[in-house]
Design a protein around this motif. Structure first.
Motif, PDB file in Angstrom:
ATOM      1  N   UNK A 190       0.846  -1.252   0.133  1.00 53.73           N
ATOM      2  CA  UNK A 190      -0.085   0.027  -0.013  1.00 53.73           C
ATOM      3  C   UNK A 190       0.787   1.145  -0.034  1.00 53.73           C
ATOM      4  N   UNK A 191       0.349   2.333  -0.580  1.00 49.85           N
ATOM      5  CA  UNK A 191       0.995   3.612  -0.299  1.00 49.85           C
ATOM      6  C   UNK A 191       1.190   3.658   1.234  1.00 49.85           C
ATOM      7  N   UNK A 192       2.031   4.407   1.863  1.00 47.71           N
ATOM      8  CA  UNK A 192       2.122   4.451   3.203  1.00 47.71           C
ATOM      9  C   UNK A 192       3.232   5.588   3.733  1.00 47.71           C
ATOM     10  N   UNK A 193       3.151   5.811   5.005  1.00 46.97           N
ATOM     11  CA  UNK A 193       3.778   6.840   5.732  1.00 46.97           C
ATOM     12  C   UNK A 193       4.146   6.525   7.100  1.00 46.97           C
ATOM     13  N   UNK A 194       5.493   7.096   7.486  1.00 48.57           N
ATOM     14  CA  UNK A 194       5.984   6.781   8.807  1.00 48.57           C
ATOM     15  C   UNK A 194       5.818   7.983   9.966  1.00 48.57           C
ATOM     16  N   UNK A 195       5.997   7.558  11.130  1.00 49.82           N
ATOM     17  CA  UNK A 195       5.732   8.596  12.123  1.00 49.82           C
ATOM     18  C   UNK A 195       6.594   9.962  11.821  1.00 49.82           C
ATOM     19  N   UNK A 196       7.823   9.708  11.235  1.00 49.12           N
ATOM     20  CA  UNK A 196       8.694  10.582  11.139  1.00 49.12           C
ATOM     21  C   UNK A 196       8.424  11.652  10.101  1.00 49.12           C
ATOM     22  N   UNK A 197       7.248  11.261   9.151  1.00 48.88           N
ATOM     23  CA  UNK A 197       7.048  12.214   8.171  1.00 48.88           C
ATOM     24  C   UNK A 197       5.529  11.881   7.790  1.00 48.88           C
TER      25      UNK A 197
END
Length: 327
Positions: free
Chosen positions: A199-206
């Motif tokens: 999946x398209x995702x992201x991290x807590x830092x960004x």
């Protein structure tokens, strides 16, 4: 979002297929399925070639991915496969007979689970930081107009504090707690084997400060009005899903990109040598077409930008993927 996608008359409940509305890796090339067939063979070997090998596709759509994996798997492996499509929409015509069609995953799974663009359609709440603190965003399901509602419940506030802290008034977060629970549910059913979420995702830092919630209809992005007329999706906090999977029993985890994963599995996108065109023109055309399909699947600005969350239960990570550093 739940009603708009899965309620009576909802987008997916009435049988809409993703390929009619947006480009997916499954429909871009059968080489995508071939890469999963190679991973399936590694899982089979790690399990000791069991008499029954489960292959589960979460959010199976039209069943194309399972059908393509069955076609790509060698006969000795395909004969032992128990393919299951998990999908709320009715079974469409043309799905190969060996594929079981059901609305819930099996209670116990030994083999491979694939969640290709599934978690982004697990419904969630949106929370906005207002001068009066965080508020759940309420939306008119007919017009799409929004207004602040009540405070998020304690469980959502705890999730936000850990995974998506809001810093400035106007910042928004998409609460991924339910997605964590759904993914943990898959790992809890996996007795031995591998689970892969793409999946398209992201991290807590960004995290994106204003969220990613959007709609798709007929190949175009549209406002995410939850009236059942469009797909509504939001990127996935894959780091929180990974933590939930570990709590549910995962014994090994890898997070990387689709580009890195498919390149490790042999999809390079490299053009064949021009000398092949003189020696064997047909082979050159075949390899050139394959290179073009690979290039689309690993394009970092497109399908290659998907995140891969790979979690194993009591088997090692596949050799080619285990060599990767998380991106």
């Amino acid at each position: 979002m739940d009603q708009a996608l899965y309620g009576k008359g909802g987008f997916y409940r009435r049988g809409e297929r993703p390929a009619a509305h947006f480009r997916t890796s499954v429909h871009a090339s059968q080489r995508y399925a071939a890469a999963f067939a190679a991973l399936l063979a590694e899982v089979d070997a790690a399990l000791g070639h069991p008499a029954r090998l489960d292959l589960v596709d979460m959010g199976a759509g039209c069943g194309r991915l399972l059908a393509d994996i069955l076609a790509a798997a060698p006969p000795h492996l395909a004969a032992r496969l128990a393919p299951v499509a998990v999908e709320v929409a009715p079974r469409p015509p043309g799905v190969p007979e060996p594929i079981e069609w059901r609305t819930e995953p099996p209670a116990a799974i030994t083999g491979l689970v694939i969640a290709n663009e599934w978690l982004d359609n697990v419904p969630l709440d949106v929370v906005e930081l207002t001068p009066d603190g965080p508020r759940t965003v309420l939306v008119d399901p007919a017009a799409g107009s929004e207004r602040p509602g009540g405070r998020p419940d304690p469980a959502d506030r705890a999730w936000l504090a850990e995974w998506w802290p809001l810093r400035e008034p106007g910042d928004r977060a998409e609460v991924g707690r339910r997605r964590d629970e759904m993914w943990a549910g898959i790992l809890g059913r996996l007795r031995r084997g591998l689970a892969i979420a793409v999946d398209y995702g992201h991290d807590r830092t960004a995290r994106p400060p204003h969220g990613t919630l959007t709609g798709y209809r007929d190949g175009h992005g549209v406002p995410p009005v939850p009236d059942g007329s469009c797909d509504i999706t939001a990127h996935v906090a894959l780091d929180s899903c990974a933590a939930a999977g570990t709590r549910a029993g995962a014994t090994a985890t890898l997070r990387t990109t689709q580009r890195a994963a498919l390149r490790a599995l042999g999809l390079s996108g490299a053009r064949p040598p021009i000398e092949l065109a003189h020696r064997d023109p047909r082979a050159y055309v075949r390899e050139l077409c394959a290179a073009g399909e690979d290039a689309e699947l690993i394009d970092p600005a497109g399908l290659g930008g998907f995140g891969w969350l790979v979690q194993a239960v009591d088997v090692p990570l596949p050799r080619d993927l285990a060599a990767l550093r998380p991106e």
